[in-house]
Design a protein around this motif. Structure first.
Motif, PDB file in Angstrom:
ATOM      1  N   PRO A   1      10.630 -30.087  19.328  1.00 32.80           N
ATOM      2  CA  PRO A   1      11.946 -30.137  19.975  1.00 32.80           C
ATOM      3  C   PRO A   1      12.148 -31.375  20.836  1.00 32.80           C
ATOM      4  N   ASN A   2      11.063 -31.857  21.461  1.00 36.53           N
ATOM      5  CA  ASN A   2      11.187 -33.043  22.303  1.00 36.53           C
ATOM      6  C   ASN A   2      11.310 -34.300  21.451  1.00 36.53           C
ATOM      7  N   LYS A   3      10.464 -34.403  20.403  1.00 40.16           N
ATOM      8  CA  LYS A   3      10.494 -35.583  19.536  1.00 40.16           C
ATOM      9  C   LYS A   3      11.807 -35.679  18.757  1.00 40.16           C
ATOM     10  N   LYS A   4      12.356 -34.514  18.385  1.00 34.07           N
ATOM     11  CA  LYS A   4      13.614 -34.505  17.632  1.00 34.07           C
ATOM     12  C   LYS A   4      14.840 -34.402  18.539  1.00 34.07           C
ATOM     13  N   LYS A   5      14.576 -34.541  19.861  1.00 29.28           N
ATOM     14  CA  LYS A   5      15.645 -34.530  20.861  1.00 29.28           C
ATOM     15  C   LYS A   5      16.473 -33.231  20.817  1.00 29.28           C
ATOM     16  N   LYS A   6      15.779 -32.107  20.597  1.00 26.32           N
ATOM     17  CA  LYS A   6      16.444 -30.799  20.581  1.00 26.32           C
ATOM     18  C   LYS A   6      16.517 -30.188  21.987  1.00 26.32           C
ATOM     19  N   PHE A   7      15.581 -30.593  22.869  1.00 27.08           N
ATOM     20  CA  PHE A   7      15.653 -30.132  24.248  1.00 27.08           C
ATOM     21  C   PHE A   7      16.889 -30.733  24.916  1.00 27.08           C
ATOM     22  N   GLN A   8      17.559 -29.933  25.744  1.00 27.25           N
ATOM     23  CA  GLN A   8      18.673 -30.481  26.519  1.00 27.25           C
ATOM     24  C   GLN A   8      18.159 -31.482  27.543  1.00 27.25           C
ATOM     25  N   PHE A   9      16.976 -31.163  28.130  1.00 29.85           N
ATOM     26  CA  PHE A   9      16.335 -32.065  29.089  1.00 29.85           C
ATOM     27  C   PHE A   9      15.046 -32.578  28.458  1.00 29.85           C
ATOM     28  N   LEU A  10      15.066 -33.822  28.011  1.00 27.44           N
ATOM     29  CA  LEU A  10      13.907 -34.378  27.315  1.00 27.44           C
ATOM     30  C   LEU A  10      12.774 -34.654  28.299  1.00 27.44           C
ATOM     31  N   ILE A  11      11.553 -34.390  27.844  1.00 27.93           N
ATOM     32  CA  ILE A  11      10.361 -34.661  28.654  1.00 27.93           C
ATOM     33  C   ILE A  11       9.889 -36.077  28.346  1.00 27.93           C
ATOM     34  N   GLU A  12       9.999 -36.950  29.333  1.00 26.31           N
ATOM     35  CA  GLU A  12       9.604 -38.348  29.129  1.00 26.31           C
ATOM     36  C   GLU A  12       8.237 -38.661  29.726  1.00 26.31           C
ATOM     37  N   GLY A  13       7.796 -37.840  30.666  1.00 25.76           N
ATOM     38  CA  GLY A  13       6.483 -38.105  31.235  1.00 25.76           C
ATOM     39  C   GLY A  13       6.179 -37.217  32.418  1.00 25.76           C
ATOM     40  N   TRP A  14       5.035 -37.445  33.010  1.00 28.89           N
ATOM     41  CA  TRP A  14       4.535 -36.667  34.146  1.00 28.89           C
ATOM     42  C   TRP A  14       5.495 -36.789  35.328  1.00 28.89           C
ATOM     43  N   GLY A  15       5.717 -35.674  35.990  1.00 29.73           N
ATOM     44  CA  GLY A  15       6.606 -35.667  37.151  1.00 29.73           C
ATOM     45  C   GLY A  15       7.928 -34.981  36.885  1.00 29.73           C
ATOM     46  N   ALA A  16       8.204 -34.671  35.610  1.00 25.65           N
ATOM     47  CA  ALA A  16       9.459 -33.995  35.260  1.00 25.65           C
ATOM     48  C   ALA A  16       9.461 -32.570  35.816  1.00 25.65           C
ATOM     49  N   ASP A  17      10.625 -32.143  36.279  1.00 30.16           N
ATOM     50  CA  ASP A  17      10.782 -30.769  36.756  1.00 30.16           C
ATOM     51  C   ASP A  17      11.118 -29.896  35.551  1.00 30.16           C
ATOM     52  N   LEU A  18      10.240 -28.961  35.207  1.00 27.13           N
ATOM     53  CA  LEU A  18      10.413 -28.173  33.988  1.00 27.13           C
ATOM     54  C   LEU A  18      11.633 -27.259  34.087  1.00 27.13           C
ATOM     55  N   GLN A  19      12.354 -27.164  32.967  1.00 22.81           N
ATOM     56  CA  GLN A  19      13.530 -26.304  32.868  1.00 22.81           C
ATOM     57  C   GLN A  19      13.171 -25.040  32.085  1.00 22.81           C
ATOM     58  N   SER A  20      14.099 -24.090  32.090  1.00 23.96           N
ATOM     59  CA  SER A  20      13.867 -22.824  31.395  1.00 23.96           C
ATOM     60  C   SER A  20      13.549 -23.033  29.915  1.00 23.96           C
ATOM     61  N   GLU A  21      14.200 -24.004  29.265  1.00 22.69           N
ATOM     62  CA  GLU A  21      13.956 -24.243  27.839  1.00 22.69           C
ATOM     63  C   GLU A  21      12.513 -24.690  27.586  1.00 22.69           C
ATOM     64  N   HIS A  22      11.946 -25.457  28.513  1.00 24.60           N
ATOM     65  CA  HIS A  22      10.552 -25.899  28.370  1.00 24.60           C
ATOM     66  C   HIS A  22       9.598 -24.726  28.582  1.00 24.60           C
ATOM     67  N   GLU A  23       9.889 -23.923  29.607  1.00 20.32           N
ATOM     68  CA  GLU A  23       9.030 -22.777  29.916  1.00 20.32           C
ATOM     69  C   GLU A  23       9.021 -21.779  28.762  1.00 20.32           C
ATOM     70  N   ARG A  24      10.202 -21.522  28.202  1.00 21.73           N
ATOM     71  CA  ARG A  24      10.294 -20.564  27.098  1.00 21.73           C
ATOM     72  C   ARG A  24       9.614 -21.110  25.836  1.00 21.73           C
ATOM     73  N   TYR A  25       9.667 -22.407  25.619  1.00 22.59           N
ATOM     74  CA  TYR A  25       8.987 -22.988  24.457  1.00 22.59           C
ATOM     75  C   TYR A  25       7.482 -22.728  24.549  1.00 22.59           C
ATOM     76  N   LEU A  26       6.921 -22.931  25.733  1.00 25.55           N
ATOM     77  CA  LEU A  26       5.479 -22.716  25.911  1.00 25.55           C
ATOM     78  C   LEU A  26       5.102 -21.265  25.623  1.00 25.55           C
ATOM     79  N   VAL A  27       5.936 -20.318  26.091  1.00 23.33           N
ATOM     80  CA  VAL A  27       5.643 -18.894  25.937  1.00 23.33           C
ATOM     81  C   VAL A  27       5.927 -18.401  24.520  1.00 23.33           C
TER      82      VAL A  27
END
Length: 483
Positions: free
Chosen positions: A337-363
């Protein structure tokens, strides 16, 4: 009717004592009738199931039967008999019916049809009479009881922390002001600012956003405590995840490190979930059926992969995966989802504040298990979290659930006076507001940890309802403080 004591419908349906003369009272859900018989569905809120009342028009006055409409409150004396219809084992053959309160069918808004949750929010004073909200509020009671049972059995002490406070525990600044000053003509200082020394408390005060800081004071004397009280956020947010008034459960434990706190958090969530499965089966079954019907109207890709009870068992039956924020960032950065730019908030590197979409992807996608993330960047977490030796991260932990994302947030607290003092100064927190908090680090400081569980967020998970406004009896949100 005075001779007989009222029997609750839940007791009558579970006992099934054929032939007994009983008295029930409740509210009419539906009435069907012909010239030979009237069938009345009665509910008193004690259980999701209705009791069918069978009334013979030759025995019950015509004027009484006319007043029995949807929403009316009635009392019935009759004999418990085996049911001739499907869906229930027993019914009540009415011998006498008393209309306690009428409900004009042309005005009563809860007619026997499906109402939208949005409409029911507008009549929150009546929505507990619906099956959906009766189920939700019975489950809410069960979860409140389970919270207290869990901590009591572990020897924790319940502490009431202030609702009116002079501190901002989260540092967010989105607080409701509490004042008795004249809003049209407040006393002013020479510089033109309001003189709060003339206010009721002699200083500026607000409704609390958290009982944590005061809870820490109690834990550093009683060892293990928990708070369970209302909290308030003046955040102008109209999302399905935010309320202006909500309830928080916040345990604080002396001599617990971060691992101890994670163990407790996982055990606590599993206990609550199992308690719901064991004690709320009928209400959960109703809500699950309702959710499945709703899912049919959604596109395939938006449908949940698990039923409500499957999602609850997912929590109970899986060990929670534990990993650091740094490890999670690597996973998310390299995810599809990040590589294909499917996340609304893309993860570019360390220090990003995780959003619900990132947390749910992990789970839901990566681990397919509940997740506990630890050791977040200090820059995105609160001042009271213990600084790690790398001077970059803090001993924070968030527990992530399917469909929800973060459900618990906590940390090992900073017990070192000098380090805490530096952090408070760096974040421009006025020392005069937290002198009492700092005193606990001057006098007998000890390692301690704690976390917070938003009760309504947990209720959303247990009930499967998407909007947080539907799991609290009277929701408070921007522009709405009715009832």
């Amino acid at each position: 009717m005075a001779a007989l004591k009222r029997t609750k419908i839940v007791q009558l349906l579970s006992a099934e004592e054929i032939g007994n003369l009983v008295k029930v009272k409740g509210w009419v859900r539906t009435k069907r009738e012909n010239k030979n018989v009237a069938f009345i569905a009665l509910n008193d809120g004690s259980v999701i199931h209705n009791l069918q009342i069978v009334a013979d028009p030759t025995e019950i006055e015509e004027e009484v039967l006319k007043k029995i409409t949807t929403g009316a409150c009635i009392g019935v004396v009759g004999k418990v008999v085996a049911s001739q219809g499907k869906g229930q084992k027993v019914e009540l053959a009415a011998e006498k019916i008393e209309v306690i309160g009428t409900a004009n069918p042309e005005e009563y808004p809860l007619q026997p049809k499906k109402h939208s949750l949005e409409f029911l929010r507008e009549i929150a004073h009546l929505r507990p009479r619906t099956n959906t909200f009766g189920a939700v509020f019975r489950i809410r009671h069960a979860m409140i009881f389970a919270v207290h049972s869990f901590f009591n059995d572990k020897g924790f002490f319940n502490v009431h922390t202030p609702i009116i406070t002079g501190s901002d525990a989260e540092g967010a600044g989105e607080m409701f002001r509490v004042t008795t000053l004249d809003p049209l003509n407040p006393p002013l200082n020479e510089d033109g600012n309001i003189n709060y020394k003339e206010d009721f408390f002699g200083k500026e005060t607000n409704l609390t956003v958290s009982g944590q800081l005061e809870g820490e004071l109690a834990a550093l004397a009683l060892s293990e405590i928990y708070t369970f009280g209302p909290t308030f956020r003046a955040e102008n947010s109209n999302t399905t995840r935010h309320l202006a008034e909500f309830w928080m459960i916040e345990p604080e434990m002396a001599f617990y490190d971060l691992d101890d706190s994670m163990d407790l958090g996982e055990e606590f969530l599993k206990y609550l979930t199992q308690y719901a499965l064991d004690n709320c089966a009928d209400d959960l079954a109703f809500l699950e059926k309702r959710l499945l019907e709703e899912e049919k109207g959604k596109p395939q890709k938006e449908r949940s992969e698990m039923t409500l009870t499957e999602r609850l068992r997912f929590i109970v039956e899986n060990d929670f995966v534990r990993l650091t924020y740094t490890e999670a960032i690597d996973i998310l950065k390299n995810s599809k989802p990040n590589k294909k730019k499917k996340f609304q908030f893309l993860i570019e590197g360390w220090g990003a504040d995780l959003q619900s979409e990132h947390e749910r992807y992990l789970v839901e996608k990566h681990f397919k298990k509940p997740v506990i993330l630890t050791n977040y960047p200090a820059t995105i977490k609160a001042f009271y979290m213990r600084l790690n030796d790398d001077n970059k991260t803090v001993r924070a932990m968030d527990i992530l659930f399917p469909g929800i994302g973060e459900i618990i947030g906590g940390s090992q607290r900073e017990e070192r006076y000098d380090v805490l003092k530096q952090k408070i100064e760096a974040m421009d927190i006025p020392a005069k507001d937290v002198w009492w908090y700092m005193d606990t680090r001057r006098f007998g400081s000890a390692p301690h940890s704690g976390f917070g569980l938003g009760f309504e967020r947990m209720m959303q998970f247990i009930t499967g309802l998407n909007n947080i406004r539907d799991v609290i009896p009277f929701p408070r949100f921007p522009g709405s403080a009715d009832f």
